[in-house]
Write a protein that holds these residues in place. Structure first.
Motif, PDB file in Angstrom:
ATOM      1  N   ASP A 197       8.171  -5.122  -0.681  1.00  0.00           N
ATOM      2  CA  ASP A 197       8.669  -3.816  -0.241  1.00  0.00           C
ATOM      3  C   ASP A 197       8.126  -3.428   1.130  1.00  0.00           C
ATOM      4  N   ASN A 198       6.830  -3.683   1.352  1.00  0.00           N
ATOM      5  CA  ASN A 198       6.221  -3.291   2.625  1.00  0.00           C
ATOM      6  C   ASN A 198       6.845  -4.023   3.802  1.00  0.00           C
ATOM      7  N   SER A 199       7.075  -5.323   3.626  1.00  0.00           N
ATOM      8  CA  SER A 199       7.659  -6.096   4.736  1.00  0.00           C
ATOM      9  C   SER A 199       9.102  -5.695   4.997  1.00  0.00           C
ATOM     10  N   GLN A 200       9.848  -5.330   3.936  1.00  0.00           N
ATOM     11  CA  GLN A 200      11.213  -4.850   4.147  1.00  0.00           C
ATOM     12  C   GLN A 200      11.206  -3.520   4.898  1.00  0.00           C
ATOM     13  N   GLU A 201      10.259  -2.636   4.554  1.00  0.00           N
ATOM     14  CA  GLU A 201      10.149  -1.365   5.273  1.00  0.00           C
ATOM     15  C   GLU A 201       9.780  -1.611   6.733  1.00  0.00           C
ATOM     16  N   ASP A 202       8.845  -2.536   6.965  1.00  0.00           N
ATOM     17  CA  ASP A 202       8.422  -2.825   8.336  1.00  0.00           C
ATOM     18  C   ASP A 202       9.596  -3.303   9.182  1.00  0.00           C
ATOM     19  N   LEU A 203      10.359  -4.255   8.641  1.00  0.00           N
ATOM     20  CA  LEU A 203      11.474  -4.807   9.405  1.00  0.00           C
ATOM     21  C   LEU A 203      12.572  -3.754   9.598  1.00  0.00           C
ATOM     22  N   GLY A 204      12.833  -2.966   8.561  1.00  0.00           N
ATOM     23  CA  GLY A 204      13.831  -1.909   8.689  1.00  0.00           C
ATOM     24  C   GLY A 204      13.430  -0.870   9.719  1.00  0.00           C
ATOM     25  N   HIS A 205      12.139  -0.497   9.723  1.00  0.00           N
ATOM     26  CA  HIS A 205      11.627   0.459  10.717  1.00  0.00           C
ATOM     27  C   HIS A 205      11.848  -0.081  12.128  1.00  0.00           C
ATOM     28  N   LEU A 206      11.581  -1.370  12.308  1.00  0.00           N
ATOM     29  CA  LEU A 206      11.764  -1.980  13.618  1.00  0.00           C
ATOM     30  C   LEU A 206      13.234  -1.925  14.040  1.00  0.00           C
ATOM     31  N   TYR A 207      14.126  -2.260  13.133  1.00  0.00           N
ATOM     32  CA  TYR A 207      15.556  -2.198  13.454  1.00  0.00           C
ATOM     33  C   TYR A 207      15.970  -0.773  13.855  1.00  0.00           C
ATOM     34  N   MET A 208      15.428   0.230  13.159  1.00  0.00           N
ATOM     35  CA  MET A 208      15.784   1.609  13.476  1.00  0.00           C
ATOM     36  C   MET A 208      15.314   1.992  14.878  1.00  0.00           C
ATOM     37  N   LEU A 209      14.113   1.570  15.218  1.00  0.00           N
ATOM     38  CA  LEU A 209      13.600   1.880  16.551  1.00  0.00           C
ATOM     39  C   LEU A 209      14.439   1.200  17.625  1.00  0.00           C
ATOM     40  N   GLU A 210      15.027   0.060  17.269  1.00  0.00           N
ATOM     41  CA  GLU A 210      15.896  -0.657  18.205  1.00  0.00           C
ATOM     42  C   GLU A 210      17.320  -0.105  18.196  1.00  0.00           C
ATOM     43  N   GLY A 211      17.596   0.819  17.273  1.00  0.00           N
ATOM     44  CA  GLY A 211      18.915   1.443  17.223  1.00  0.00           C
ATOM     45  C   GLY A 211      19.923   0.739  16.349  1.00  0.00           C
ATOM     46  N   ASP A 212      19.488  -0.202  15.511  1.00  0.00           N
ATOM     47  CA  ASP A 212      20.401  -0.947  14.645  1.00  0.00           C
ATOM     48  C   ASP A 212      20.276  -0.435  13.212  1.00  0.00           C
ATOM     49  N   CYS A 213      20.973   0.649  12.905  1.00  0.00           N
ATOM     50  CA  CYS A 213      20.881   1.255  11.572  1.00  0.00           C
ATOM     51  C   CYS A 213      21.514   0.393  10.496  1.00  0.00           C
ATOM     52  N   ASP A 214      22.537  -0.371  10.846  1.00  0.00           N
ATOM     53  CA  ASP A 214      23.187  -1.224   9.842  1.00  0.00           C
ATOM     54  C   ASP A 214      22.223  -2.294   9.332  1.00  0.00           C
ATOM     55  N   ALA A 215      21.538  -2.962  10.248  1.00  0.00           N
ATOM     56  CA  ALA A 215      20.570  -3.983   9.846  1.00  0.00           C
ATOM     57  C   ALA A 215      19.403  -3.351   9.098  1.00  0.00           C
TER      58      ALA A 215
END
Length: 521
Positions: free
Chosen positions: A417-435
């Motif tokens: 769960d933590n690694s999925q949150e980390d990667l999702g947070h990174l995508y959001m900061l990059e502006g990729d909400c779909d990923a």
């Protein structure tokens, strides 16, 4: 499969009420999560036969891609409910590397034969294993047998053994012994790590394991492949996997059998650390904080106790009382983080917690330096790598953050769960909400921030659905707020920013999205 008659199944002194979906024990209903209840039912229906991990994921998790830690955590919850220690089980037997089986007899239950309110002698919980000795675990480096591959890979075993020895020596939670002569006999916290190298076509297969010296019980084992085309880089990757995977298994094994009233400093630390992570209320978290404060007051040089205490003060007592952390707690956390590092400058966790303290105080250069020092001292710990990756995101270095996430994944291949949150947070900061949304959809138990991020992604995709998701998250915040007066949208936003210390415009996209979702100007 055990035939179900009437209401459910009987297992020892417990009854599974299938109609009401609950577990009844000698003292009445037993608190049990839905996944744990489903696992118990699945095991009972197998009637003593092996139930593989794959079958459990298929039936209980409906085939959803979740990490193996989700299953082990659920089984641990079930064992606690049944009073069934893993070392001396009466109900659930672990079949190493394959799955589980129920070893207690199963019979139909018609709902009339209720467990006695007062358990019989036979129904008393199994005695706890002998209390651990109150010292950090010792790990003996065993042989890395490479006789089967010496013709194609001479000295590979010795090279790998030395690298693993070096990697393990960087962890402050254990004592590493270079050879078995350093330990006579074997106590509850004495382990040995060894490996065998075997030919596998043009490659080499490594079978590594950690076992207890006292009773020979295997606490971790894994098979890995070494690509024969690039021996040097391949050995480094294998070393990272061994070091990064063996330590969590060993740490979990040490924790088994330690009660809540441990006497030695190390045992008190283990118990308090566990309570600091597992606390469900502010009172429980504050109890853990008081015990950790007592430990550092009694023995200031005990560096291990500082990081979990700093964590409690920095993040609302482990997010048990949202909004409770103030500049006062953050100041105390920074003071403790510096003291912890001074107590042991080789303790990598001390560098990462200090890095976050500097972030929270807007001291970005000092934060970057602390994270770099952590990487320099131990690149083998996947948890610390993910912590530094988080720090780099706040500092705006998204490329470095992604590299560290990948490096951590090389050590610990499954995504929790933590690694999925980390990667999702990174995508959001990059502006990729779909990923990002795809990452959050894989999370089994959503943290307070995962739920917010997922709601923002939903809001981005469909404002109408997103509003419902944001409102659901807002209710969770209100329910867990540190005072009875509900926070306003502005207070919730300021609380979000207080826990997201971005440098410059690193978090601009996410900040604006949260503002929009909360209706804040």
């Amino acid at each position: 499969m055990a035939q179900v008659v009437g209401r459910g199944l009987a297992i020892g002194e417990f009854r599974i009420d299938l109609g009401d979906e609950r577990l009844l024990g000698p003292h009445g209903p037993v608190k049990l999560g839905n996944k744990a209840f489903q696992v118990l039912v699945a095991l009972a229906e197998r009637d003593g036969r092996l139930l593989t991990k794959d079958k459990l994921f298929e039936s209980v998790w409906d085939g959803m891609a979740v990490s193996e830690s989700a299953l082990t955590t659920t089984v641990r919850e079930l064992r606690n409910a049944l009073g069934d220690p893993s070392r001396h089980p009466r109900y659930i037997e672990s079949v190493y590397g394959r799955g589980y089986r129920l070893i207690a007899s199963v019979r139909p239950w018609d709902g009339k034969d209720l467990p006695s309110v007062q358990p019989s002698r036979a129904a008393q919980p199994a005695p706890k294993p002998e209390k651990a000795k109150g010292a950090p675990p010792r790990v003996v480096m065993g042989d890395f047998k490479d006789e089967a591959v010496t013709d194609t890979h001479p000295h590979a075993g010795d090279a790998m053994r030395e690298e693993v020895l070096l990697g393990l020596s960087r962890f402050r939670e254990i004592q590493v012994i270079a050879n078995a002569a350093g330990i006579k006999g074997g106590g509850d916290r004495d382990y040995q790590l060894d490996a065998t190298l075997l030919p596998d076509g043009n490659d080499v297969k490594i079978v590594a394991r950690v076992h207890r010296l006292g009773d020979g019980g295997v606490v971790w084992a894994e098979t890995m492949k070494l690509d024969g085309s690039g021996l040097g880089a391949g050995i480094e990757k294998i070393v990272r996997q061994i070091v990064g995977a063996a330590l969590p298994a060993l740490d979990q094994d040490v924790s088994i059998g330690i009660g809540d009233a441990a006497g030695s400093i190390f045992d008190r630390y283990l118990v308090a650390k566990r309570h600091s992570v597992e606390a469900q209320t502010r009172a429980e978290a504050e109890d853990a904080a008081r015990e950790l404060e007592a430990i550092v007051a009694e023995q200031p040089g005990f560096a291990l106790a500082y990081p979990p205490l700093v964590r409690l003060y920095n993040i609302d007592y482990g997010y048990t009382a949202l909004g409770s952390t103030s500049p006062v707690e953050r100041a105390r956390a920074l003071e403790l983080a510096k003291a912890g590092l001074a107590a042991d400058r080789s303790h990598v966790h001390a560098y990462t917690v200090l890095g976050f303290c500097h972030l929270y105080h807007g001291e970005f250069d000092q934060a970057h330096s602390s994270f770099e020092h952590a990487l320099e001292r131990n690149p083998f710990n996947p948890v610390r790598l993910n912590e530094v990756a988080t720090g780099m995101r706040y500092l705006g270095d998204f490329t470095r953050s992604r590299e560290l996430i990948e490096q951590s994944r090389d050590i610990q291949p499954f995504a929790d769960d933590n690694s999925q949150e980390d990667l999702g947070h990174l995508y959001m900061l990059e502006g990729d909400c779909d990923a990002a949304g795809k990452c959050f959809a894989k999370v089994t138990v959503a943290s307070i921030w995962t739920e917010l991020y997922a709601a923002i992604c939903a809001h981005h995709k469909s404002p109408s659905k997103g509003i419902k998701a944001v409102d659901k998250w807002r209710k969770r915040v209100v329910d867990q707020w540190h005072r009875p007066i509900p926070p306003s949208s502005e207070e919730i936003f300021e609380w979000f920013r207080f826990h997201h210390p971005y440098k410059d415009d690193a978090g601009a996209k996410l900040i604006e999205a949260v503002k929009d979702a909360l209706g804040v100007e």
